[in-house]
Design a protein around this motif. Structure first.
Motif, PDB file in Angstrom:
ATOM      1  N   GLY A 156     -32.840   6.384  10.438  1.00  0.00           N
ATOM      2  CA  GLY A 156     -34.289   6.420  10.540  1.00  0.00           C
ATOM      3  C   GLY A 156     -34.993   5.765   9.372  1.00  0.00           C
ATOM      4  N   LEU A 157     -34.382   4.739   8.775  1.00  0.00           N
ATOM      5  CA  LEU A 157     -35.012   4.056   7.654  1.00  0.00           C
ATOM      6  C   LEU A 157     -36.237   3.272   8.115  1.00  0.00           C
ATOM      7  CD1 LEU A 157     -31.881   2.691   5.737  1.00  0.00           C
ATOM      8  CD2 LEU A 157     -33.076   4.861   5.436  1.00  0.00           C
ATOM      9  N   GLY A 158     -37.155   3.073   7.190  1.00  0.00           N
ATOM     10  CA  GLY A 158     -38.366   2.332   7.518  1.00  0.00           C
ATOM     11  C   GLY A 158     -38.144   0.841   7.419  1.00  0.00           C
ATOM     12  N   THR A 159     -38.168   0.317   6.176  1.00  0.00           N
ATOM     13  CA  THR A 159     -37.966  -1.110   5.978  1.00  0.00           C
ATOM     14  C   THR A 159     -36.601  -1.553   6.464  1.00  0.00           C
ATOM     15  OG1 THR A 159     -39.404  -1.001   4.039  1.00  0.00           O
ATOM     16  CG2 THR A 159     -38.009  -2.931   4.252  1.00  0.00           C
ATOM     17  N   GLY A 160     -35.594  -0.731   6.261  1.00  0.00           N
ATOM     18  CA  GLY A 160     -34.237  -1.112   6.630  1.00  0.00           C
ATOM     19  C   GLY A 160     -33.805  -0.652   7.997  1.00  0.00           C
ATOM     20  N   GLY A 161     -34.723  -0.349   8.883  1.00  0.00           N
ATOM     21  CA  GLY A 161     -34.361   0.154  10.198  1.00  0.00           C
ATOM     22  C   GLY A 161     -34.006  -0.918  11.190  1.00  0.00           C
ATOM     23  N   VAL A 162     -33.142  -1.844  10.821  1.00  0.00           N
ATOM     24  CA  VAL A 162     -32.688  -2.906  11.712  1.00  0.00           C
ATOM     25  C   VAL A 162     -31.159  -2.893  11.729  1.00  0.00           C
ATOM     26  CG1 VAL A 162     -34.713  -4.340  11.329  1.00  0.00           C
ATOM     27  CG2 VAL A 162     -32.706  -4.630   9.869  1.00  0.00           C
ATOM     28  N   ALA A 163     -30.581  -3.403  12.810  1.00  0.00           N
ATOM     29  CA  ALA A 163     -29.133  -3.541  12.903  1.00  0.00           C
ATOM     30  C   ALA A 163     -28.731  -4.872  12.289  1.00  0.00           C
ATOM     31  CB  ALA A 163     -28.687  -3.474  14.361  1.00  0.00           C
ATOM     32  N   LEU A 164     -27.657  -4.852  11.499  1.00  0.00           N
ATOM     33  CA  LEU A 164     -27.194  -6.039  10.796  1.00  0.00           C
ATOM     34  C   LEU A 164     -25.904  -6.521  11.457  1.00  0.00           C
ATOM     35  CD1 LEU A 164     -27.851  -4.727   7.194  1.00  0.00           C
ATOM     36  CD2 LEU A 164     -29.336  -6.153   8.600  1.00  0.00           C
ATOM     37  N   ILE A 165     -25.941  -7.736  11.970  1.00  0.00           N
ATOM     38  CA  ILE A 165     -24.850  -8.281  12.777  1.00  0.00           C
ATOM     39  C   ILE A 165     -23.783  -8.861  11.863  1.00  0.00           C
ATOM     40  CG2 ILE A 165     -24.254  -9.926  14.579  1.00  0.00           C
ATOM     41  CD1 ILE A 165     -27.188  -9.795  15.491  1.00  0.00           C
ATOM     42  N   LEU A 166     -22.545  -8.481  12.091  1.00  0.00           N
ATOM     43  CA  LEU A 166     -21.432  -9.048  11.341  1.00  0.00           C
ATOM     44  C   LEU A 166     -21.116 -10.438  11.856  1.00  0.00           C
ATOM     45  CD1 LEU A 166     -21.110  -6.012  10.540  1.00  0.00           C
ATOM     46  CD2 LEU A 166     -18.642  -6.494  10.396  1.00  0.00           C
ATOM     47  N   PRO A 167     -20.695 -11.349  10.982  1.00  0.00           N
ATOM     48  CA  PRO A 167     -20.390 -12.718  11.437  1.00  0.00           C
ATOM     49  C   PRO A 167     -19.195 -12.715  12.378  1.00  0.00           C
ATOM     50  CG  PRO A 167     -19.701 -12.405   9.163  1.00  0.00           C
ATOM     51  CD  PRO A 167     -20.506 -11.198   9.529  1.00  0.00           C
ATOM     52  N   ARG A 168     -19.262 -13.550  13.383  1.00  0.00           N
ATOM     53  CA  ARG A 168     -18.182 -13.605  14.386  1.00  0.00           C
ATOM     54  C   ARG A 168     -17.010 -14.434  13.892  1.00  0.00           C
ATOM     55  NH1 ARG A 168     -20.696 -17.702  18.954  1.00  0.00           N
ATOM     56  NH2 ARG A 168     -21.629 -19.195  17.510  1.00  0.00           N
ATOM     57  N   ASP A 169     -17.249 -15.436  13.085  1.00  0.00           N
ATOM     58  CA  ASP A 169     -16.152 -16.215  12.518  1.00  0.00           C
ATOM     59  C   ASP A 169     -16.649 -16.844  11.228  1.00  0.00           C
ATOM     60  OD1 ASP A 169     -17.748 -18.343  13.275  1.00  0.00           O
ATOM     61  OD2 ASP A 169     -16.609 -18.748  15.096  1.00  0.00           O
ATOM     62  N   GLY A 170     -15.736 -17.402  10.472  1.00  0.00           N
ATOM     63  CA  GLY A 170     -16.091 -18.006   9.196  1.00  0.00           C
ATOM     64  C   GLY A 170     -16.194 -19.504   9.289  1.00  0.00           C
ATOM     65  N   SER A 171     -16.499 -20.093   8.179  1.00  0.00           N
ATOM     66  CA  SER A 171     -16.572 -21.549   8.082  1.00  0.00           C
ATOM     67  C   SER A 171     -15.730 -21.974   6.890  1.00  0.00           C
ATOM     68  CB  SER A 171     -18.030 -22.009   7.926  1.00  0.00           C
ATOM     69  OG  SER A 171     -18.613 -21.371   6.801  1.00  0.00           O
ATOM     70  N   GLU A 172     -15.654 -23.277   6.671  1.00  0.00           N
ATOM     71  CA  GLU A 172     -14.863 -23.792   5.567  1.00  0.00           C
ATOM     72  C   GLU A 172     -15.470 -23.349   4.235  1.00  0.00           C
ATOM     73  OE1 GLU A 172     -12.036 -25.401   5.548  1.00  0.00           O
ATOM     74  OE2 GLU A 172     -11.886 -25.323   7.742  1.00  0.00           O
TER      75      GLU A 172
END
Length: 556
Positions: free
Chosen positions: A282-298
């Motif tokens: 129930g955070l205010g400013t931080g009440g968003v879901a953070l998506i993990l990267p699906r793959d990396g890059s070089e």
């Protein structure tokens, strides 16, 4: 005081607190507790009987063993039945006290100390059962040790049993058969004497930190989610609407962010892994879901051994920025909250048009620079020239490993240096347990590097929380923690702020300049905790006054 001797001839004296003892050769044990000797005497009686009645001879004739040695001997050498005889113990002579031990230890014996430590975790229920709870059962359950120490001694007992004892002196399993095999202290039963314990409240030494109980779900708040649609991209962050597929938010739609510094963003319809701790808490400013990267890059070439988020699954290399040699002559303003950044940049644009402003982004709030909408707006209006992300903060125009390097890097590209934290300040309610303490770090760093920093205090006349009314307790602790002398800007409307108890090494200067009219001039909207400039003007005036003081404004 009378000394009691066992059948082997070794002298033995129990603790003076255990009560009188009676020598009873016919019972098969060297001694037994008299009536009223209590549970310590009963446990000592069981241990002593097991030592004397071991299948390959008594274990007497040497100084008493510690609790761990006793348990290792009993695991291999005792019989299964350590319960006292059915005959009631005889009553000792009134007033008789056994003699003190004679093998060189002064004061209370180590043996009795081991028994006292052994009896503590048992409580009253473990020994009141008499013969029902035998000494063998207590020793198998690790009654002579608690916490992790008991596990270590149980493991050592198992090793000694398998290897035939230390140095071949004793080989209990080989000689008599392990009637009481060692078992770990965790397993089929909840605790001492069948008493259940709450998770994380086990034994161990007094004052030791308790182990945190792990819940059934992931402790990091990682949930599977489906990307429904893209909501746009700005400043290195792509926004999405997610449908959470599991956990307490299953079936609900929440906003999500993906940072390009960590990997490419997902596509609509894709199933991703997202951290939903913010929405679930129930955070205010931080009440968003953070998506993990699906793959990396070089990965780029490793040149400086400099990574962001080091030693985490998301660590990535960064290139440190070039640094100026000193801050001498460079105006430095330290801001308490991210919502002070907008009025500070507007004040610089109004007082000194054309001056380049750099913001040193510190830890204490959001780590990704892309999380800030304020930075994007200020850069679009040419009020902010560069952002230097320090420590584990990332995504700035320049990267630095700490605040000292960040201040020097900012001085190399700007005429005015602002220092502060990202959105969503960390707070625990404690005097020093908040992200605002980063301001004290910046003040000390700027002073050490040759600058005379100016602090914008956190002031409010509209905050409903008493600790933030007037001068916030965050600012008071920052001022106390700033070791070198700095300047504290007090704007109009701060005349009634209580300054008592603050260190005299700092200068508290009143400034007539405020943030009034800057919103209309630059097309900005000042906002903090849902309140605008009209509801709490002194909050935003503090940042503008600090910039005016740093740029040479006259104090009154």
């Amino acid at each position: 005081m009378q000394t009691t001797r066992s059948s082997s001839g070794a002298s033995f004296t129990p603790s003076s607190r255990a009560g009188p003892c009676v020598h009873t050769p016919s019972s098969g044990a060297s001694w037994r507790p008299a009536s009223g000797s209590g549970r310590r005497g009963l446990l000592r009686w069981r241990i002593r009987r097991a030592r004397d009645n071991a299948p390959d001879g008594p274990l007497c004739g040497s100084p008493p063993l510690g609790a761990g040695r006793i348990r290792r001997d009993l695991h291999g050498r005792c019989g299964a039945d350590l319960s006292p005889p059915a005959v009631a113990p005889s009553r000792g002579r009134a007033g008789s006290r056994p003699a003190r031990r004679s093998w060189g230890e002064k004061g209370r014996s180590r043996y009795s100390g081991d028994l006292r430590r052994a009896a503590r975790p048992l409580g009253g229920r473990a020994l009141r059962g008499g013969g029902a709870r035998s000494g063998a059962h207590l020793l198998r359950r690790g009654a002579l040790r608690s916490g992790s120490g008991g596990a270590r001694h149980a493991q050592r007992s198992a090793r000694d049993t398998a290897e035939g004892g230390a140095g071949g002196a004793r080989a209990p399993a080989a000689r008599a058969g392990a009637a009481c095999p060692a078992r770990p202290l965790v397993g089929d039963r909840p605790g001492w004497g069948g008493r259940a314990r709450r998770p994380g409240h086990g034994g161990g030494r007094k004052g030791a930190p308790r182990a945190r109980a792990r819940a059934g779900g992931p402790v990091t708040g990682l949930r599977r989610a489906r990307v429904l649609r893209a909501e746009g991209e700005h400043s290195g962050a792509a926004a999405f609407t997610l449908e959470i597929l599991e956990g307490s938010l299953a079936g609900r739609q929440v906003p999500g962010l993906s940072y390009r510094e960590l990997g490419p963003p997902p596509e609509p319809g894709e199933t991703v892994l997202a951290n939903t701790a913010g929405p679930e808490m129930g955070l205010g400013t931080g009440g968003v879901a953070l998506i993990l990267p699906r793959d990396g890059s070089e990965l780029p070439e490793n040149r400086d051994h400099f990574t962001k988020l080091p030693y985490t699954p998301l660590q990535f290399p960064a290139r440190p920025a070039r640094m100026s040699g000193t801050l001498r002559g460079v105006p430095v303003v330290v801001l308490p909250l991210h919502s002070h950044l907008s009025p500070a940049c507007a004040a610089a644009g109004g007082l000194a048009p054309g001056k380049r402003v750099a913001f040193v982004w510190q830890e204490g709030g959001a780590l990704p620079v892309a999380f800030s909408e304020t930075v994007r707006v200020l850069k679009a209006k040419n009020l902010l020239h560069a952002v230097v992300s320090c420590g584990n903060c990332f995504g700035g125009d320049l990267e630095s490993p700490n605040v000292y390097a960040g201040l020097l890097a900012a001085a190399g590209v700007a005429d005015l240096v602002l220092a502060g934290i990202g959105p969503g300040v960390v707070g625990t309610g404690a005097a020093y347990g908040h992200g605002g303490m980063s301001a004290a770090v910046a003040l000390n760093a700027a002073t050490a590097l040759g600058a005379t920093p100016v602090l914008a205090p956190r002031l409010s006349h509209a905050d409903p929380r008493e600790r933030h009314r007037g001068m916030s307790h965050h600012t008071r602790t920052v001022i106390r923690a700033a070791l070198g002398g700095c300047r504290v800007a007090l704007p109009q409307g701060a005349d009634g702020v209580d300054l008592s108890g603050l260190p005299e090494r700092h200068r508290y200067e009143r400034v007539g300049f405020g943030a009034g009219g800057l919103e209309e001039k630059f097309g900005l909207t000042f906002k903090s905790m849902g309140r605008g400039y009209g509801e709490d003007p002194v909050f935003f005036d503090a940042a503008a006054a600090a910039v005016a003081l740093a740029l040479g404004g006259e104090s009154r």
